[in-house]
Write a protein that holds these residues in place. Structure first.
Motif, PDB file in Angstrom:
ATOM      1  N   TYR A  22      27.379  37.941 -18.221  1.00  0.00           N
ATOM      2  CA  TYR A  22      26.996  39.294 -17.832  1.00  0.00           C
ATOM      3  C   TYR A  22      26.331  40.003 -19.004  1.00  0.00           C
ATOM      4  O   TYR A  22      26.773  39.885 -20.152  1.00  0.00           O
ATOM      5  N   ASP A  24      25.186  43.728 -20.391  1.00  0.00           N
ATOM      6  CA  ASP A  24      25.393  45.158 -20.147  1.00  0.00           C
ATOM      7  C   ASP A  24      24.220  46.017 -20.583  1.00  0.00           C
ATOM      8  O   ASP A  24      24.259  47.242 -20.410  1.00  0.00           O
ATOM      9  N   THR A  25      23.173  45.397 -21.133  1.00  0.00           N
ATOM     10  CA  THR A  25      21.939  46.125 -21.437  1.00  0.00           C
ATOM     11  C   THR A  25      20.740  45.217 -21.202  1.00  0.00           C
ATOM     12  O   THR A  25      20.853  43.983 -21.287  1.00  0.00           O
ATOM     13  N   GLY A 135      19.297  40.773 -11.597  1.00  0.00           N
ATOM     14  CA  GLY A 135      19.857  42.071 -11.975  1.00  0.00           C
ATOM     15  C   GLY A 135      18.842  43.164 -11.728  1.00  0.00           C
ATOM     16  O   GLY A 135      17.872  42.978 -10.994  1.00  0.00           O
ATOM     17  N   LYS A 154      19.788  52.563 -18.956  1.00  0.00           N
ATOM     18  CA  LYS A 154      20.923  51.641 -18.867  1.00  0.00           C
ATOM     19  C   LYS A 154      20.712  50.691 -17.689  1.00  0.00           C
ATOM     20  O   LYS A 154      20.597  51.123 -16.546  1.00  0.00           O
ATOM     21  N   ASP A 155      20.628  49.396 -18.022  1.00  0.00           N
ATOM     22  CA  ASP A 155      20.457  48.402 -16.967  1.00  0.00           C
ATOM     23  C   ASP A 155      21.363  47.218 -17.237  1.00  0.00           C
ATOM     24  O   ASP A 155      21.822  47.005 -18.369  1.00  0.00           O
ATOM     25  N   MET A 156      21.623  46.444 -16.193  1.00  0.00           N
ATOM     26  CA  MET A 156      22.545  45.320 -16.297  1.00  0.00           C
ATOM     27  C   MET A 156      22.003  44.121 -15.540  1.00  0.00           C
ATOM     28  O   MET A 156      21.177  44.268 -14.635  1.00  0.00           O
ATOM     29  N   GLY A 302      21.128  49.957 -13.251  1.00  0.00           N
ATOM     30  CA  GLY A 302      21.873  48.762 -12.867  1.00  0.00           C
ATOM     31  C   GLY A 302      22.531  48.896 -11.510  1.00  0.00           C
ATOM     32  O   GLY A 302      22.925  49.984 -11.088  1.00  0.00           O
ATOM     33  N   VAL A 304      25.601  47.308 -10.035  1.00  0.00           N
ATOM     34  CA  VAL A 304      26.792  46.510 -10.295  1.00  0.00           C
ATOM     35  C   VAL A 304      27.963  47.092  -9.524  1.00  0.00           C
ATOM     36  O   VAL A 304      28.155  48.307  -9.486  1.00  0.00           O
ATOM     37  N   VAL A 314      26.454  41.575  -8.866  1.00  0.00           N
ATOM     38  CA  VAL A 314      25.366  41.981  -9.747  1.00  0.00           C
ATOM     39  C   VAL A 314      24.060  41.541  -9.101  1.00  0.00           C
ATOM     40  O   VAL A 314      23.927  40.382  -8.705  1.00  0.00           O
ATOM     41  N   ILE A 343      32.511  42.891 -16.988  1.00  0.00           N
ATOM     42  CA  ILE A 343      31.961  43.879 -16.060  1.00  0.00           C
ATOM     43  C   ILE A 343      32.867  45.099 -15.990  1.00  0.00           C
ATOM     44  O   ILE A 343      32.400  46.240 -16.037  1.00  0.00           O
ATOM     45  N   ASP A 346      32.492  47.158 -19.161  1.00  0.00           N
ATOM     46  CA  ASP A 346      31.233  47.899 -19.163  1.00  0.00           C
ATOM     47  C   ASP A 346      31.333  49.141 -18.288  1.00  0.00           C
ATOM     48  O   ASP A 346      30.899  50.229 -18.681  1.00  0.00           O
TER      49      ASP A 346
END
Length: 383
Positions: A22, A24-25, A135, A154-156, A302, A304, A314, A343, A346
């Protein structure tokens, strides 16, 4: 139940022994993508909604061109609407001439056709049938924060390794064959079982895609199933919150069953009208017991979802009409995989950085603004 639903909604099988990672950015995911692209030996399939020229695309393009010279089969699909303000009209031809087989999905034409509204919102990268990414991350500099838009972006995303990659290979080739005059056989790109024997991972995954050309609504059903099966918590991040009655009722029922339901939306919007529709849902949901958070540092893109401590999703599916009914989407449902704790961590960090919206705030909003938002909700299925 999830396995049964996924199979009934498109024959999406469940896989075990797949590694999951995963991100987180977008910055961290970009570094991993570059590394894996450089290691490609046989083929690279690349599909994105937005492709904008800049540092991110220039870096990837240079790698892809190098891979073409090495004899790697490189194929690219990007959506015409998602790139219409970013790329030259003949960019598809430019890439194809340089050895990157390219198609522009659903080219915009001046005609009254429902199909013009069906956009390829999927993001996927498949490398040699062994590794796949998906994602919220498109190919544009804001997704890796080398260019600032709407505060911190902010993206995942997620990377899988193992047999589950074959579902992304098939999903990509389905769209490819739709665009192409020649039919590419799936078997040429699917690996034998022995190629996956050394790959070991925890838990189970269901990679899936969703299409507006059927009535399955797989992405929405994934969200609904996770929501309905939750015992303790249902947390989700989405850049847009445009809900129908069915989803509102499901959220309400979950809260009534004692589930901690939280939805995170951006603190800084990218589309102001859509953001007003998002805000128009606050008061109703908060009254029902749903917690709404606004991501204070900027724009959270994101998609999620976490249900209890066991399952997560995701992918590219927003909590809105477009993702549920209109666009082509994809994602991965995960059950007891090694990345589930990451996850959850985050999401907990996101809550700490976000503002919990109160009912009082909603009720103190200017009446003119509140009425304007209610009017916009009438047109929300078109947004």
């Amino acid at each position: 139940r999830m396995i049964s639903m996924a199979w009934s909604n498109g024959y999406f099988p469940v896989y075990e022994n797949c590694k999951t990672k995963y991100f987180d950015t977008g910055e961290i995911m970009f570094e991993s993508i570059k590394k894996d692209l450089k290691e490609a030996k046989n083929y690279i399939f690349f599909e994105t909604f937005i492709l904008d020229q800049g540092h991110m695309w220039d870096t990837i393009l240079n790698i892809l061109l190098q891979k073409v010279e090495e004899g790697v089969d490189v194929r690219l699909i990007y959506d015409d609407f998602g790139t219409i303000t970013h790329l030259e009209k003949d960019y598809e031809k430019y890439l194809t001439e340089r050895g990157i087989k390219t198609y522009t999905f659903n080219k915009i034409r001046p005609q009254l056709a429902v199909q013009m509204n069906n956009r390829d919102h999927r993001k996927m990268i498949i490398i040699d049938g062994l590794k796949a990414y998906t994602g919220g991350i498109n190919i544009a500099d804001e997704y890796i924060n080398t260019k600032e838009r709407f505060g911190y972006w902010k993206d995942m995303g997620i990377r899988i390794e193992g047999k589950g990659v074959e579902m992304f290979t098939i999903a990509f080739l389905q769209i490819w064959n739709y665009q192409s005059n020649e039919n590419t056989q799936y078997d040429s790109f699917l690996l034998p079982e022995k190629d996956y024997e050394k790959i070991k991972g925890q838990g189970y995954i269901i990679p899936f895609s969703d299409s507006p050309t059927d009535d399955n609504n797989t992405g929405k059903n994934m969200h609904l199933n996770m929501l309905n099966m939750a015992n303790d918590l249902f947390w989700i991040t989405t850049p847009y919150l445009i809900l129908d009655t069915e989803m509102v009722n499901a959220l309400t029922l979950a809260v009534n069953n004692g589930v901690d339901v939280r939805i995170v939306v951006p603190g800084i919007p990218d589309k102001k009208l859509v953001y007003e529709v998002t805000k128009s849902n606050y008061e109703l949901l908060i009254k029902k017991g749903v917690k709404i958070y606004e991501y204070t540092p900027g724009f959270i893109h994101g998609k999620v979802c976490l249900s209890d401590q066991e399952s997560a999703l995701v992918g590219t599916v927003n909590m809105d009409f477009r993702s549920y009914y209109i666009n082509y989407e994809c994602g991965i449902w995960l059950y007891k995989t090694s990345c589930i704790p990451n996850i959850r961590h985050d999401l907990e960090q996101i809550f700490e950085q976000s503002h919990l919206v109160t009912l009082k705030e909603c009720q103190e909003t200017n009446p003119i603004v509140r009425n304007f938002r209610n009017i916009l909700r009438i047109f929300s299925p078109l947004m």
